[in-house]
Enzyme design. Sequence first.
Site, mmCIF file in Angstrom:
data_model
loop_
_atom_site.group_PDB
_atom_site.id
_atom_site.type_symbol
_atom_site.label_atom_id
_atom_site.label_comp_id
_atom_site.label_asym_id
_atom_site.label_seq_id
_atom_site.Cartn_x
_atom_site.Cartn_y
_atom_site.Cartn_z
ATOM 1 N N ARG A 176 2.862 -8.688 -13.621
ATOM 2 C CA ARG A 176 2.366 -7.560 -14.413
ATOM 3 C C ARG A 176 2.797 -6.250 -13.758
ATOM 4 O O ARG A 176 2.953 -6.160 -12.540
ATOM 5 C CB ARG A 176 0.838 -7.608 -14.519
ATOM 6 N N TYR A 231 7.236 -11.256 -19.091
ATOM 7 C CA TYR A 231 6.284 -11.898 -18.164
ATOM 8 C C TYR A 231 4.872 -11.969 -18.776
ATOM 9 O O TYR A 231 4.383 -10.975 -19.349
ATOM 10 C CB TYR A 231 6.216 -11.147 -16.822
ATOM 11 N N LYS A 286 -4.163 -10.737 -21.646
ATOM 12 C CA LYS A 286 -4.839 -9.605 -21.007
ATOM 13 C C LYS A 286 -4.955 -8.405 -21.962
ATOM 14 O O LYS A 286 -5.947 -7.686 -21.938
ATOM 15 C CB LYS A 286 -4.123 -9.210 -19.710
ATOM 16 N N HIS A 294 -12.865 -10.956 -16.934
ATOM 17 C CA HIS A 294 -11.821 -11.717 -16.228
ATOM 18 C C HIS A 294 -12.526 -12.809 -15.416
ATOM 19 O O HIS A 294 -12.620 -12.713 -14.192
ATOM 20 C CB HIS A 294 -11.053 -10.750 -15.321
ATOM 21 N N SER A 338 -6.888 -11.286 -9.760
ATOM 22 C CA SER A 338 -5.732 -12.131 -10.023
ATOM 23 C C SER A 338 -5.303 -12.880 -8.767
ATOM 24 O O SER A 338 -5.202 -12.291 -7.685
ATOM 25 C CB SER A 338 -4.576 -11.265 -10.519
ATOM 26 N N CYS A 340 -6.842 -15.097 -7.006
ATOM 27 C CA CYS A 340 -7.880 -15.202 -5.968
ATOM 28 C C CYS A 340 -8.784 -16.416 -6.158
ATOM 29 O O CYS A 340 -9.837 -16.498 -5.535
ATOM 30 C CB CYS A 340 -8.709 -13.926 -5.913
ATOM 31 N N THR A 348 -8.842 -20.418 -11.193
ATOM 32 C CA THR A 348 -8.376 -21.710 -11.708
ATOM 33 C C THR A 348 -8.842 -22.834 -10.789
ATOM 34 O O THR A 348 -9.336 -23.873 -11.245
ATOM 35 C CB THR A 348 -6.834 -21.715 -11.808
ATOM 36 N N ASN A 349 -8.682 -22.608 -9.482
ATOM 37 C CA ASN A 349 -9.050 -23.651 -8.522
ATOM 38 C C ASN A 349 -10.542 -23.947 -8.546
ATOM 39 O O ASN A 349 -10.946 -25.110 -8.487
ATOM 40 C CB ASN A 349 -8.601 -23.259 -7.115
ATOM 41 N N ASP A 393 -9.745 -18.158 -16.798
ATOM 42 C CA ASP A 393 -9.264 -16.779 -16.629
ATOM 43 C C ASP A 393 -10.073 -15.727 -17.384
ATOM 44 O O ASP A 393 -10.261 -14.635 -16.877
ATOM 45 C CB ASP A 393 -7.793 -16.698 -17.070
ATOM 46 N N ARG A 447 4.416 -19.668 -12.206
ATOM 47 C CA ARG A 447 3.264 -20.075 -13.016
ATOM 48 C C ARG A 447 3.568 -21.337 -13.818
ATOM 49 O O ARG A 447 4.719 -21.694 -14.038
ATOM 50 C CB ARG A 447 2.906 -18.954 -13.998
HETATM 51 P P1 GTP Z 1 -4.957 -15.548 -11.955
HETATM 52 O O1 GTP Z 1 -4.410 -16.621 -12.859
HETATM 53 O O2 GTP Z 1 -3.891 -14.676 -11.390
HETATM 54 O O3 GTP Z 1 -6.035 -14.737 -12.608
HETATM 55 O O4 GTP Z 1 -5.529 -16.262 -10.642
HETATM 56 P P2 GTP Z 1 -6.760 -17.206 -10.269
HETATM 57 O O5 GTP Z 1 -7.936 -16.385 -9.905
HETATM 58 O O6 GTP Z 1 -6.964 -18.263 -11.309
HETATM 59 O O7 GTP Z 1 -6.254 -17.868 -8.905
HETATM 60 P P3 GTP Z 1 -5.895 -19.380 -8.547
HETATM 61 O O8 GTP Z 1 -7.069 -20.307 -8.659
HETATM 62 O O9 GTP Z 1 -4.683 -19.761 -9.281
HETATM 63 O O10 GTP Z 1 -5.562 -19.242 -6.995
HETATM 64 C C1 GTP Z 1 -4.578 -18.395 -6.503
HETATM 65 C C2 GTP Z 1 -4.119 -18.834 -5.133
HETATM 66 O O11 GTP Z 1 -5.220 -18.908 -4.235
HETATM 67 C C3 GTP Z 1 -3.470 -20.220 -5.137
HETATM 68 O O12 GTP Z 1 -2.364 -20.183 -4.285
HETATM 69 C C4 GTP Z 1 -4.541 -21.112 -4.585
HETATM 70 O O13 GTP Z 1 -4.016 -22.239 -3.906
HETATM 71 C C5 GTP Z 1 -5.289 -20.191 -3.619
HETATM 72 N N1 GTP Z 1 -6.715 -20.580 -3.485
HETATM 73 C C6 GTP Z 1 -7.570 -20.877 -4.484
HETATM 74 N N2 GTP Z 1 -8.781 -21.245 -3.987
HETATM 75 C C7 GTP Z 1 -8.683 -21.177 -2.647
HETATM 76 C C8 GTP Z 1 -9.597 -21.436 -1.563
HETATM 77 O O14 GTP Z 1 -10.756 -21.828 -1.753
HETATM 78 N N3 GTP Z 1 -9.123 -21.224 -0.298
HETATM 79 C C9 GTP Z 1 -7.850 -20.811 -0.056
HETATM 80 N N4 GTP Z 1 -7.457 -20.630 1.201
HETATM 81 N N5 GTP Z 1 -6.952 -20.560 -1.051
HETATM 82 C C10 GTP Z 1 -7.368 -20.735 -2.324
HETATM 83 C C1 SPV Z 2 -3.512 -12.377 -13.792
HETATM 84 O O1 SPV Z 2 -2.617 -11.680 -13.281
HETATM 85 O O2 SPV Z 2 -4.727 -12.150 -13.615
HETATM 86 C C2 SPV Z 2 -3.166 -13.551 -14.619
HETATM 87 C C3 SPV Z 2 -1.776 -13.740 -14.981
HETATM 88 O O3 SPV Z 2 -4.042 -14.300 -15.004
HETATM 89 S S1 SPV Z 2 -1.300 -12.655 -16.278
HETATM 90 O O4 SPV Z 2 -1.553 -13.321 -17.549
HETATM 91 O O5 SPV Z 2 0.117 -12.406 -16.120
HETATM 92 O O6 SPV Z 2 -2.043 -11.432 -16.228
HETATM 93 MN MN MN Z 3 -6.058 -13.550 -14.483
#
Ligand code: GTP
Ligand code: SPV
Ligand code: MN
Length: 614
Positions: free
Chosen positions: A90, A218, A227, A247, A269, A271, A274-275, A298, A390
């Site tokens: 972004r 992107y 978004k 978000h 983002s 952080c 998803t996990n 998200d 992604r």
């Molecule tokens: P957006 O899609 O950008 O909004 O991101 P998101 O908040 O869904 O983040 P996501 O869960 O994809 O995690 C982003 C990164 O952080 C990845 O590389 C994960 O492996 C890492 N991550 C997620 N949870 C943890 C955690 O509990 N500990 C650590 N060390 N890393 C983490």
């Molecule tokens: C973010 O950046 O928080 C995402 C990916 O979830 S995007 O859709 O590109 O904004």
């Molecule tokens: Mn996001």
Amino acid sequence: MSSSPPQANPSAQTGTSPNTRQSLSAQAMQWVDSVAQLTRPQIVHWCTGSADEATRLRALMIRDGSLVPLNEAAHPNSFLARSDVNDVARVEGRTFICSRQESNAGPSNNWSDPVYMQEFLGKLFHGCMRGRVMYVIPYLLGPVGSPLAQVGIQITDSPYVVANICLMTRVGGEAIDEFNRQPSFVRGLHSTGNLDPEQRYICHFPDDNLVMSFSSNYGGNALLAKKCHALRLASVSARREGWLAEHMMVLGITSPDGVKTYIAGAFPSSCGKTNLAMLVPPEADLRAGWKIETLGDDIAWLRFGDDGRLYAINPEAGFFGVAPGTSRATNPNAIDTLRENVLFTNVALRENGTVWWEGLDGEPPVACTDWTGQPWTPDCGRPAAHPNSRFTVSARQCPCISPDFDNPAGVPISAIIFGGRRSTTMPLVFEAFNWQHGTYLGATLTSEKTAAAAGKVGQLRFDPMAMLPFCGYHLADYWQHWLEMGRRGGALMPRIYHVNWFRKDWGGRFLWPGFRENMRVLKWIVDRLRQRGTGVTTPLGVMPTGQSLEAGSLGLAPQALEELLAVKPDEWYREVDRREEFLARFSDRLPPELLAENEALRQRIRDAELKGTI
Ligand code: GTP
Ligand code: SPV
Ligand code: MN
């Protein structure tokens, strides 16, 4: 589609379902026709979201080299796309909120005059689709029949964007039916342009329900339903109509006695949303009967139900997730989701036609093709996958998707978690004293910047409610709206928590194992909500003890646990000063409650330091 003969009339229509065109409102038709007049495409294609359409689109992209088919046995019906090297994230600096009044965009957004900007963009869009196909995608955000569902039309000249939108939203018959029920729709106009970063503009017109995006393909810049619509424009209507567009991920957690609790979480983002949403509990918890189900990873839309509680729906239908760091060890549900029908962007390609990225299980390949298409070896000094590479995939493929995913009523939220990447200062978890205090925690949420947006990675910045790049209006008005929602919901509002999985030791290593071990924190939150969890009152809020986190079984060094839960006065005086300075930027509209909360925190830290409890 590509098989249709080129036509001289820019409004020539194609598409497998002529009904799509007929059943949309005259207003929608008029807009599409006016865009065709402006952009002069060779063909206009109305998307139906059908499997057949997806297949033909992919064939077209494979032919022109924009998609690489992956190993069919390992990843059936899956593809790799490589973006332009300058189009990987972004671009907040080129994202504008064009509200009629500049003051309504607030100090956190770029503003431009809507009349000026539409004229300016009109010139960029003029004739920009010559020789291209203009795709028209009517889409639905949210479950069919939900009182929170909204519809939109995205126009784009990028087949890659079409493929993504068809995975990320509900497209086709269900969207069209809803279209005819909804009073209004969002218009999203996108063109690839020539991908020149200097001509890149992501512009929102909240007063006209319109988004215009030029010169980026992107995710957040180009998939306008995401978004741009579901957060920036939706946040504006949410304030007007008394709900929240956030978000946030949403998960359901079932405890061994069968009680289900729904939790939403706002992390900036990349952080961890998803996990967390897909977390697989540790073996012992699984055996005891704990279970986690995913509602969304998200975006959440939240509104009051008839019972006075806050209910959440996920407006999206798919995941646009971060690849690096995703592995069977960290996120097995994501790995299982990614077996088939996946569109990968900017990951690395192995010689056997499978994908790779940093952090995937096992040894790095001895050689592969990196995200730019260049040969890569482990010692070449560059990452193989882009740090913001992604995957796009339907949420329905997720093994832990909630049975309530399509529930039009949504799910009642009992807790909201805020969290960011903080290598110091912020403890693992604490609970806000009340809604107002929690709103303050959200408003002052801070995180290290990630690769999801262009700019320097690692820099500490305020990211209120993880909405800094996504709030479509003045942040102070947004905080006021949160406070008003709290007054309206009273005792039935969710409790608010703050977490930090990312605190580091002196050597720069994460102190907390994270991922599935975050279950300990979720369990403590559920116990607190059910009046069972023990908590220690600190100046920051209520914190768990090591015992209530069952930390003994983690094998952490005792100093590590102490550090994870530590509140250090010198760090906190600095933090309170930073927050005061930040809040002052919003002084003319700032709800006084937030400054009062900051002062109260400063006082509690002083008192605790004097008493020697911190
Ligand atoms: P957006 O899609 O950008 O909004 O991101 P998101 O908040 O869904 O983040 P996501 O869960 O994809 O995690 C982003 C990164 O952080 C990845 O590389 C994960 O492996 C890492 N991550 C997620 N949870 C943890 C955690 O509990 N500990 C650590 N060390 N890393 C983490
Ligand atoms: C973010 O950046 O928080 C995402 C990916 O979830 S995007 O859709 O590109 O904004
Ligand atoms: Mn996001």
